[in-house]
Enzyme design. Structure first.
Site: not given
Ligand code: ATR
Length: 293
Positions: A23, A72, A108, A133, A135-136
């Site tokens: 940033s 956030k 964002d 699914a 936060g992002a």
């Molecule tokens: P962020 O805030 O960056 O979105 P998060 O809330 O931890 O981070 O979400 C990570 C996402 O990546 C989730 O959708 C997670 O799937 P799960 O809900 O099943 O945990 C997905 N993810 C992370 N590692 C994964 C993997 N090895 N295979 C498939 N999905 C994965």
């Protein structure tokens, strides 16, 4: 080198950690380009200090702030006002100073939308595949529905999380267009058309650059476009798989660019010219060692 004096306006980033932020490159480049007497600095805020940080920033006449992980959502209760989209999403990354306190925005998602528009990607009336699914992904689902997509298929490893996220977005936005699915069930998506896929999982993020959340070529053949929110690395495995199957692929660096541009526009009540945005983009790429044109 810019002069810092008694008139200098201070903006900054609050988060934890803040060491690797891009940033300052965005905002200090814009201020220099415009000859605006404004500086942007990162502020590390330790756990439990967000309320004090916001009050202190306001008392110190801090002109505008960005907010990053992990604050956030936590920051919202300390705001005087919140933009409607940010409120629905439940996450804020930009604070604009007002008479009463700070007003929160989610640039964002405004930035993701602007990045997509700048690449010629449409959302209105489209069916979207959203991978993840967390936060992002949740914020992306809100943005897509608010921008008029027809359907969002949320594909996630953990079906329950996709179900929970989809029902929450559907409930808050009074729709039923967000559909949860198990990630391996992509073969069940309606056929006869090509999709835009937005990659919002953490899979493929540096240093795990050889990973993609789906490897099967059959999935990528269903896509006309793949947009990865990840920008480090600048060419993810997901993007390579999209391109190998004939689609166009993008990384998330322009989303990062435009979230910053929009924050700067809100703070200064101006519009940044596209050519200036692209100058900033070149600087960001140089700072990251990215060589693409
Ligand atoms: P962020 O805030 O960056 O979105 P998060 O809330 O931890 O981070 O979400 C990570 C996402 O990546 C989730 O959708 C997670 O799937 P799960 O809900 O099943 O945990 C997905 N993810 C992370 N590692 C994964 C993997 N090895 N295979 C498939 N999905 C994965």
């Amino acid at each position: 080198m810019r002069q810092i004096d008694g008139y200098t306006k201070t903006c900054g980033l609050i988060g934890n950690p803040v060491e690797h932020t891009m940033s300052p490159v965005i905002h200090n480049t814009l201020a220099e380009k415009e000859g605006r007497n404004l500086v942007y600095v990162p502020f590390y805020v330790g756990r439990g200090h967000i309320k004090a940080a916001i009050e202190g920033a306001y008392a110190l006449n801090i002109y505008g702030l960005n907010v990053t992980v992990p604050y956030k959502s936590e920051v919202i209760e300390h705001l005087a006002e919140i933009d409607e989209m940010a409120e629905k999403i439940g996450a804020v990354n930009t604070l604009v100073r007002t008479q009463k306190g700070y007003k929160g925005y989610n640039t964002d998602m405004m930035g993701l939308y602007r990045a997509m528009c700048s690449e010629g990607i449409r959302l209105e009336g489209e069916d979207i595949i959203l991978l993840g699914a967390g936060g992002a992904a949740r914020a992306v689902a809100f943005m897509c529905v608010l921008r008029g997509v027809k359907k969002v298929y949320v594909l996630n490893r953990t079906l329950d999380k996709a179900k929970q996220m989809a029902s929450e977005v559907n409930r808050i936005l009074e729709t039923d267009c967000v559909k949860p699915m198990r990630i391996e069930d992509y073969g069940k998506l309606p056929g006869g058309k090509k999709y835009l896929a937005i990659q919002a999982t953490s899979v493929g993020l540096y240093p795990n650059i050889e990973d993609a959340v789906i490897e099967d070529r059959a999935f990528y053949e269903m896509l006309h476009t793949g947009f990865d929110l990840i920008y480090k690395p600048a060419k993810t495995k997901f993007m390579s798989l999209v391109k190998a199957a004939g689609g166009q692929a993008f990384h998330g660096l322009k989303m990062l660019l435009y979230q910053g541009i929009i924050a700067y526009e809100l703070w200064n009540a101006i519009s940044v010219k596209e050519e200036d945005a692209l100058i900033v983009y070149e600087k960001m790429k140089a700072a990251m060692g990215i060589e693409e044109s």
